[in-house]
Design an enzyme around this catalytic site. Structure first.
Site, PDB file in Angstrom:
ATOM      1  N   ILE A 101      62.207 104.780 132.034  1.00 53.85           N
ATOM      2  CA  ILE A 101      60.873 104.937 130.249  1.00 53.85           C
ATOM      3  C   ILE A 101      60.852 103.780 130.301  1.00 53.85           C
ATOM      4  CG2 ILE A 101      61.192 104.430 128.005  1.00 53.85           C
ATOM      5  CD1 ILE A 101      63.750 105.916 128.091  1.00 53.85           C
ATOM      6  N   THR A 136      57.655  99.030 122.894  1.00 52.57           N
ATOM      7  CA  THR A 136      55.539  98.727 123.667  1.00 52.57           C
ATOM      8  C   THR A 136      54.337  99.689 122.824  1.00 52.57           C
ATOM      9  OG1 THR A 136      56.368  99.193 125.906  1.00 52.57           O
ATOM     10  CG2 THR A 136      54.831  99.994 125.116  1.00 52.57           C
ATOM     11  N   LYS A 195      69.045 104.060 128.764  1.00 54.45           N
ATOM     12  CA  LYS A 195      67.177 103.354 129.470  1.00 54.45           C
ATOM     13  C   LYS A 195      67.781 102.208 129.561  1.00 54.45           C
ATOM     14  CE  LYS A 195      62.688 101.073 128.339  1.00 54.45           C
ATOM     15  NZ  LYS A 195      62.259 100.634 127.636  1.00 54.45           N
ATOM     16  N   TYR A 242      69.749 102.768 123.886  1.00 57.59           N
ATOM     17  CA  TYR A 242      68.344 101.461 125.040  1.00 57.59           C
ATOM     18  C   TYR A 242      69.190 100.272 125.157  1.00 57.59           C
ATOM     19  CZ  TYR A 242      64.006  98.777 125.199  1.00 57.59           C
ATOM     20  OH  TYR A 242      63.288  98.407 125.890  1.00 57.59           O
TER      21      TYR A 242
END
Length: 321
Positions: free
Chosen positions: A235, A74, A192, A164
């Site tokens: 998250i 992001t 995540k 992730y």
């Protein structure tokens, strides 16, 4: 956040202590709650708007976020140069130091040696509590290769790792057994989990977790059912907006208030869908700019700014909360 490759020029005593330190820190790290992967706001001149970034970090913590993530997807980390990445990390580190909040920093690379080197750079930031490291993309090394990759990184890193897992970006799908194997590694604190949905593997993983291994929702639209199944938190890019409501959602599921959580979860899922109508973080930035919280809605190529219609829809969803 973290650390240098085992073949690097770092002093031998530093090389030998890193993994054990990260393992010890993993036991003290709480990943409960909502963590906001901060966007990188840009000024009218195209540089990083550091003051706006600092204000955003304080705002989401004021509204109940447990921590922030610097240099995540992001943040458009791939579009930042080295100096900009240092600036972003420094701002986030200062805020987390002042606020006593958890700072996670995105790090890693497609190759294991390069990922070790990138993690090594994080040793400069003592405020960093964890590193968010994506499963290797494009090469698709298989579950055994992913496990070997993270075994090396966890042994090298001075901070615990959050894996992730985002197969629709990496091209590498991992089942519950593979994720449990990663979670059992010393120095790995969580995952995540952005699997693109909830399936049998999701249920199997959350039903049988290694001790000390936190699952964090990573697909914003599925946050509520992930929390209902036992995720520790999330998250979530959407949590730039309505941060307090996301924190309320996590608390409701934690406290067993299913009626409140279901109703709020549906409304937040509608907001998340609107915010991801265009490639992330374009719509989030458009809304933040419309609110006067960042100086421009700009993203860097190859991303394009969000269209007015997408921003207007997201603002309507936000107002409905």
């Amino acid at each position: 956040m973290a650390h240098k490759a085992q073949n690097s020029q770092a002093p031998q005593d530093f090389q030998s202590c890193r993994g054990s330190r990260a393992d010890a820190q993993a036991g003290d790290l709480s990943l409960q709650g909502i963590h906001v992967p901060l966007i990188t706001p840009f000024s009218n001149g195209g540089g990083v708007a550091a003051d706006a970034l600092e204000a955003l970090a304080h705002q989401v913590l004021d509204e109940g976020a447990s921590g922030i993530v610097a240099l995540g997807t992001t943040a458009e980390a791939a579009s930042l140069d080295a100096g900009e990445r240092d600036l972003v990390t420094g701002v986030c580190a200062r805020v987390c130091r002042e606020r006593g909040a958890v700072l996670t920093v995105g790090a890693g690379a497609g190759g294991t040696r390069a990922a070790e080197e990138d993690l090594g750079l994080l040793a400069r930031w003592p405020e960093a509590r964890a590193a968010l490291v994506a499963v290797p993309s494009f090469v698709r090394p298989g579950a055994a290769g992913v496990l070997a990759h993270f075994t090396r990184l966890a042994a090298a890193s001075p901070v615990p790792l959050v894996v992730y897992h985002i197969p629709y970006r990496t091209g590498q799908q991992l089942d519950a057994e593979a994720l449990r194997a990663l979670g059992a590694l010393p120095g790995v604190a969580g995952v995540k989990y952005a699997n693109g949905g909830i399936d049998q593997e999701t249920v199997a993983l959350l039903g049988d977790l290694p001790d000390g291994f936190a699952v964090l929702a990573g697909d914003d639209a599925f946050t509520s059912p992930m929390l209902a199944l036992g995720a520790a938190g999330g998250i979530l890019a959407s949590a730039h907006l309505a941060t307090a409501r996301y924190a309320e959602l996590a608390a409701a599921w934690r406290e067993g208030d299913a009626v409140r959580a279901r109703e709020l979860g549906h409304r937040l899922a509608a907001l998340a869908a609107a915010l991801f109508r265009e490639p992330n973080p374009a719509v989030v930035k458009g809304v933040l700019h419309a609110q006067g919280r960042i100086p421009t809605p700009d993203v860097r190529l190859p991303l394009l700014p969000a269209g007015r219609r997408s921003v207007a829809e997201a603002l309507d969803r936000l107002a409905a909360l």
